[in-house]
Design a protein around this motif. Structure first.
Motif, PDB file in Angstrom:
ATOM      1  N   ILE A  22     -31.209  12.781  72.851  1.00 51.47           N
ATOM      2  CA  ILE A  22     -30.366  11.617  73.079  1.00 51.47           C
ATOM      3  C   ILE A  22     -30.541  10.663  71.901  1.00 51.47           C
ATOM      4  CG2 ILE A  22     -30.391  11.772  75.597  1.00 51.47           C
ATOM      5  CD1 ILE A  22     -32.494   9.532  75.609  1.00 51.47           C
ATOM      6  N   GLU A  23     -29.706   9.669  71.839  1.00 51.87           N
ATOM      7  CA  GLU A  23     -29.714   8.728  70.715  1.00 51.87           C
ATOM      8  C   GLU A  23     -31.071   8.038  70.567  1.00 51.87           C
ATOM      9  OE1 GLU A  23     -27.439   4.590  69.636  1.00 51.87           O
ATOM     10  OE2 GLU A  23     -26.192   6.324  70.160  1.00 51.87           O
ATOM     11  N   GLY A  24     -31.602   8.072  69.349  1.00 53.13           N
ATOM     12  CA  GLY A  24     -32.884   7.435  69.091  1.00 53.13           C
ATOM     13  C   GLY A  24     -32.834   5.938  69.282  1.00 53.13           C
ATOM     14  N   ALA A  25     -31.683   5.310  68.977  1.00 55.37           N
ATOM     15  CA  ALA A  25     -31.551   3.861  69.092  1.00 55.37           C
ATOM     16  C   ALA A  25     -31.639   3.378  70.532  1.00 55.37           C
ATOM     17  CB  ALA A  25     -30.233   3.406  68.476  1.00 55.37           C
ATOM     18  N   ALA A  26     -31.471   4.275  71.500  1.00 55.95           N
ATOM     19  CA  ALA A  26     -31.598   3.882  72.898  1.00 55.95           C
ATOM     20  C   ALA A  26     -33.033   3.507  73.245  1.00 55.95           C
ATOM     21  CB  ALA A  26     -31.130   5.021  73.809  1.00 55.95           C
ATOM     22  N   LEU A  27     -34.003   4.002  72.447  1.00 60.58           N
ATOM     23  CA  LEU A  27     -35.409   3.693  72.671  1.00 60.58           C
ATOM     24  C   LEU A  27     -36.042   2.972  71.480  1.00 60.58           C
ATOM     25  CD1 LEU A  27     -34.789   6.593  74.240  1.00 60.58           C
ATOM     26  CD2 LEU A  27     -37.206   6.405  74.753  1.00 60.58           C
ATOM     27  N   ASP A  28     -35.529   3.235  70.280  1.00 57.45           N
ATOM     28  CA  ASP A  28     -36.054   2.622  69.060  1.00 57.45           C
ATOM     29  C   ASP A  28     -34.855   2.189  68.229  1.00 57.45           C
ATOM     30  OD1 ASP A  28     -37.379   1.839  66.802  1.00 57.45           O
ATOM     31  OD2 ASP A  28     -38.299   3.768  66.364  1.00 57.45           O
ATOM     32  N   THR A  29     -34.391   0.959  68.474  1.00 58.20           N
ATOM     33  CA  THR A  29     -33.129   0.523  67.879  1.00 58.20           C
ATOM     34  C   THR A  29     -33.227   0.327  66.371  1.00 58.20           C
ATOM     35  OG1 THR A  29     -33.667  -1.788  68.339  1.00 58.20           O
ATOM     36  CG2 THR A  29     -32.372  -0.611  69.980  1.00 58.20           C
ATOM     37  N   LEU A  32     -42.824  -6.216  66.537  1.00 55.48           N
ATOM     38  CA  LEU A  32     -43.888  -5.221  66.504  1.00 55.48           C
ATOM     39  C   LEU A  32     -44.097  -4.704  65.086  1.00 55.48           C
ATOM     40  CD1 LEU A  32     -45.889  -3.488  68.149  1.00 55.48           C
ATOM     41  CD2 LEU A  32     -44.054  -1.808  68.445  1.00 55.48           C
ATOM     42  N   PHE A  33     -43.014  -4.484  64.372  1.00 63.18           N
ATOM     43  CA  PHE A  33     -43.136  -4.011  62.998  1.00 63.18           C
ATOM     44  C   PHE A  33     -43.866  -5.036  62.131  1.00 63.18           C
ATOM     45  CE2 PHE A  33     -41.416  -3.906  58.650  1.00 63.18           C
ATOM     46  CZ  PHE A  33     -41.847  -2.652  58.264  1.00 63.18           C
ATOM     47  N   GLU A  34     -43.487  -6.288  62.251  1.00 61.60           N
ATOM     48  CA  GLU A  34     -44.104  -7.336  61.432  1.00 61.60           C
ATOM     49  C   GLU A  34     -45.573  -7.533  61.777  1.00 61.60           C
ATOM     50  OE1 GLU A  34     -40.594 -10.420  60.249  1.00 61.60           O
ATOM     51  OE2 GLU A  34     -41.194 -10.436  62.349  1.00 61.60           O
ATOM     52  N   ALA A  35     -45.916  -7.386  63.053  1.00 61.21           N
ATOM     53  CA  ALA A  35     -47.289  -7.663  63.489  1.00 61.21           C
ATOM     54  C   ALA A  35     -48.210  -6.458  63.391  1.00 61.21           C
ATOM     55  CB  ALA A  35     -47.277  -8.170  64.936  1.00 61.21           C
ATOM     56  N   LEU A  36     -47.649  -5.250  63.368  1.00 57.39           N
ATOM     57  CA  LEU A  36     -48.494  -4.053  63.433  1.00 57.39           C
ATOM     58  C   LEU A  36     -48.204  -3.071  62.297  1.00 57.39           C
ATOM     59  CD1 LEU A  36     -50.628  -2.423  64.987  1.00 57.39           C
ATOM     60  CD2 LEU A  36     -48.788  -1.480  66.389  1.00 57.39           C
ATOM     61  N   PHE A  61     -30.668  -4.898  58.638  1.00 55.02           N
ATOM     62  CA  PHE A  61     -29.331  -5.210  59.151  1.00 55.02           C
ATOM     63  C   PHE A  61     -29.398  -5.061  60.671  1.00 55.02           C
ATOM     64  CE2 PHE A  61     -26.425  -3.970  55.321  1.00 55.02           C
ATOM     65  CZ  PHE A  61     -27.094  -4.883  54.528  1.00 55.02           C
ATOM     66  N   ASP A  62     -29.742  -6.123  61.336  1.00 56.35           N
ATOM     67  CA  ASP A  62     -29.935  -6.076  62.792  1.00 56.35           C
ATOM     68  C   ASP A  62     -28.776  -6.782  63.475  1.00 56.35           C
ATOM     69  OD1 ASP A  62     -30.835  -6.035  65.383  1.00 56.35           O
ATOM     70  OD2 ASP A  62     -32.316  -7.614  65.107  1.00 56.35           O
ATOM     71  N   VAL A  63     -27.820  -6.011  63.988  1.00 53.36           N
ATOM     72  CA  VAL A  63     -26.650  -6.610  64.633  1.00 53.36           C
ATOM     73  C   VAL A  63     -26.834  -6.755  66.142  1.00 53.36           C
ATOM     74  CG1 VAL A  63     -25.067  -5.777  62.859  1.00 53.36           C
ATOM     75  CG2 VAL A  63     -25.491  -4.371  64.877  1.00 53.36           C
ATOM     76  N   LEU A  64     -27.985  -6.348  66.654  1.00 51.38           N
ATOM     77  CA  LEU A  64     -28.225  -6.449  68.094  1.00 51.38           C
ATOM     78  C   LEU A  64     -29.241  -7.528  68.460  1.00 51.38           C
ATOM     79  CD1 LEU A  64     -28.347  -2.727  69.278  1.00 51.38           C
ATOM     80  CD2 LEU A  64     -26.490  -4.369  69.546  1.00 51.38           C
ATOM     81  N   GLY A  65     -30.034  -7.983  67.493  1.00 56.84           N
ATOM     82  CA  GLY A  65     -31.108  -8.920  67.811  1.00 56.84           C
ATOM     83  C   GLY A  65     -30.650 -10.345  67.978  1.00 56.84           C
ATOM     84  N   THR A  97     -27.126  -5.136  76.719  1.00 57.15           N
ATOM     85  CA  THR A  97     -28.119  -6.137  77.143  1.00 57.15           C
ATOM     86  C   THR A  97     -29.564  -5.693  76.940  1.00 57.15           C
ATOM     87  OG1 THR A  97     -26.571  -7.100  78.736  1.00 57.15           O
ATOM     88  CG2 THR A  97     -28.915  -7.553  79.068  1.00 57.15           C
ATOM     89  N   PRO A  98     -29.986  -4.524  77.433  1.00 55.55           N
ATOM     90  CA  PRO A  98     -31.392  -4.137  77.207  1.00 55.55           C
ATOM     91  C   PRO A  98     -31.709  -3.845  75.744  1.00 55.55           C
ATOM     92  CG  PRO A  98     -30.177  -2.341  78.248  1.00 55.55           C
ATOM     93  CD  PRO A  98     -29.289  -3.535  78.271  1.00 55.55           C
ATOM     94  N   LEU A  99     -30.708  -3.459  74.960  1.00 54.77           N
ATOM     95  CA  LEU A  99     -30.944  -3.139  73.552  1.00 54.77           C
ATOM     96  C   LEU A  99     -31.223  -4.386  72.728  1.00 54.77           C
ATOM     97  CD1 LEU A  99     -28.206  -0.430  72.907  1.00 54.77           C
ATOM     98  CD2 LEU A  99     -30.604  -0.099  73.543  1.00 54.77           C
ATOM     99  N   ILE A 100     -30.691  -5.529  73.158  1.00 54.49           N
ATOM    100  CA  ILE A 100     -30.903  -6.770  72.414  1.00 54.49           C
ATOM    101  C   ILE A 100     -32.378  -7.137  72.398  1.00 54.49           C
ATOM    102  CG2 ILE A 100     -30.473  -9.262  72.441  1.00 54.49           C
ATOM    103  CD1 ILE A 100     -27.662  -8.644  73.430  1.00 54.49           C
ATOM    104  N   GLU A 101     -32.999  -7.153  73.561  1.00 50.84           N
ATOM    105  CA  GLU A 101     -34.425  -7.490  73.620  1.00 50.84           C
ATOM    106  C   GLU A 101     -35.266  -6.405  72.970  1.00 50.84           C
ATOM    107  OE1 GLU A 101     -37.441 -10.051  74.177  1.00 50.84           O
ATOM    108  OE2 GLU A 101     -35.311 -10.405  74.627  1.00 50.84           O
ATOM    109  N   LEU A 102     -34.839  -5.157  73.096  1.00 49.38           N
ATOM    110  CA  LEU A 102     -35.559  -4.053  72.469  1.00 49.38           C
ATOM    111  C   LEU A 102     -35.557  -4.204  70.950  1.00 49.38           C
ATOM    112  CD1 LEU A 102     -37.017  -1.361  72.971  1.00 49.38           C
ATOM    113  CD2 LEU A 102     -34.803  -0.208  72.850  1.00 49.38           C
TER     114      LEU A 102
END
Length: 352
Positions: free
Chosen positions: A220-227, A284-288, A247-251, A272-277
């Protein structure tokens, strides 16, 4: 293909193209601005709809990335039609073997192809083309049933617009993620591995498309879990990266609005759930992931293109619409935002 000219500096720049559609034309417009400014990317990491944008930039079938990116606007539906039937029948196709055969017959019809090629001849030509495509899509047979595992056929036109052979020869590293549903882990393919099958697997968003069978496993689409496919930057790419452009069009929460109709409400239920994801992935990327464990310092400078500053309240309310005028408007906004970004971060992008 005519590749973008190299920037004057030796800065190593990575590009992150996340999920998001139809507002993906924001990303396409920004990439045209980056072409204007001769920005060169060492790495392009993609997820979901961002994969299509990245492929049109890196390996367009036409050999012209600028024209390929602009062609995304024509995936929008004529405004007069869309106002009465707000569904993108040009992108979302009926499933089944008979439907595939129908599309092959239509594609071989010179009259239909001539109509499609006249979309640039003005509003009347675009209306006639899109109206014809609506009639043909309505007449298309389908095997959709209660036992189906997805509403639509997997993107049938990708090989018409992307040259996968050219991708393997491109100078930049290129990554694409997809979730292996059979083995329950994320896959990340590089440019030598990416072909039509991998692309279709990586864009199989649940319910819209059925899971895609590839080499005995379902995807399935990777962006559904890791946008935002950040992991490949340091798990697959070992060379140092100075700057990471996102280029983050969902955040952005402003993308959510009171729905205009049932279709709009359904689209927002997906987004909706993808925005918070997306927002969590960036944090997470910036902190870890972007922290060097040996020094505790940031490995790369993270730069996010700020689309919100260029979108009005009306733009936010229409951001998920598939109308031709909206896709064109978002493209222009992305283009403006891209140029402003290049001016603001010229040093980080290796520009003079």
């Amino acid at each position: 293909m005519a590749s973008p000219r190299k920037a004057a500096s030796t800065k190593s720049v990575a590009l992150i193209l996340g999920g998001g559609a139809p507002n993906a034309t924001l990303m396409a417009g920004s990439l045209e601005a980056f072409l204007d400014r001769n920005v060169r990317f060492e790495v392009i990491s993609t997820a979901g709809a961002g994969a299509l944008i990245g492929l049109l930039y890196a390996a367009p079938q036409s050999g012209d990335p600028r024209a390929a990116l602009r062609s995304l606007i024509d995936m929008g539906v004529d405004d007069t039609i869309y106002a009465r039937f707000p569904v993108n029948y040009k992108v979302f196709n009926k499933p089944g073997q008979l439907a595939d055969l129908w599309r092959q017959l239509i594609a071989a019809n010179p009259w239909v192809n001539a109509l499609r090629q006249r979309q640039d001849d003005g509003e009347k030509a675009r209306f006639l083309s899109d109206w014809t495509q609506l009639i043909l899509a309505s007449l298309c047979p389908s095997d959709l049933s209660p036992t189906s595992t997805g509403l639509c056929a997997h993107v049938p036109f990708i090989e018409e617009i992307v040259d996968f052979a050219a991708l393997g020869k491109s100078s930049a590293a290129f990554y694409l993620n997809a979730y292996n549903l059979s083995k329950h882990h994320m896959e990340c393919w590089d440019k030598a591995q990416i072909g039509k099958e991998q692309f279709l697997a990586a864009l199989s968003f649940p319910f819209i498309y059925p899971p895609y069978l590839l080499d005995g496993d379902y995807y399935i689409e990777g962006a559904a879990l890791d946008t935002l496919n950040f992991k490949s930057l340091y798990q697959r790419h070992t060379a140092p990266i100075d700057s990471v452009v996102v280029f983050d069009v969902l955040g952005c929460e402003h993308i959510l609005h009171p729905p205009t109709d049932l279709y709009d409400a359904w689209v927002q239920s997906i987004i909706t759930p993808l925005i918070e994801l997306a927002r969590d992935d960036l944090k997470l990327f910036e902190a870890l992931h972007n922290v060097d464990p040996a020094t505790g310092k940031q490995r790369s400078e993270v730069l996010r293109v700020n689309y919100e500053a260029y979108l009005s309240a009306d733009d936010f309310s229409q951001e998920l619409a598939w109308s031709h005028s909206n896709l064109a408007r978002l493209y222009d906004i992305g283009y403006e935002a891209g140029h402003a970004f290049c001016s603001q971060h010229a040093a980080a992008l290796g520009l003079p």
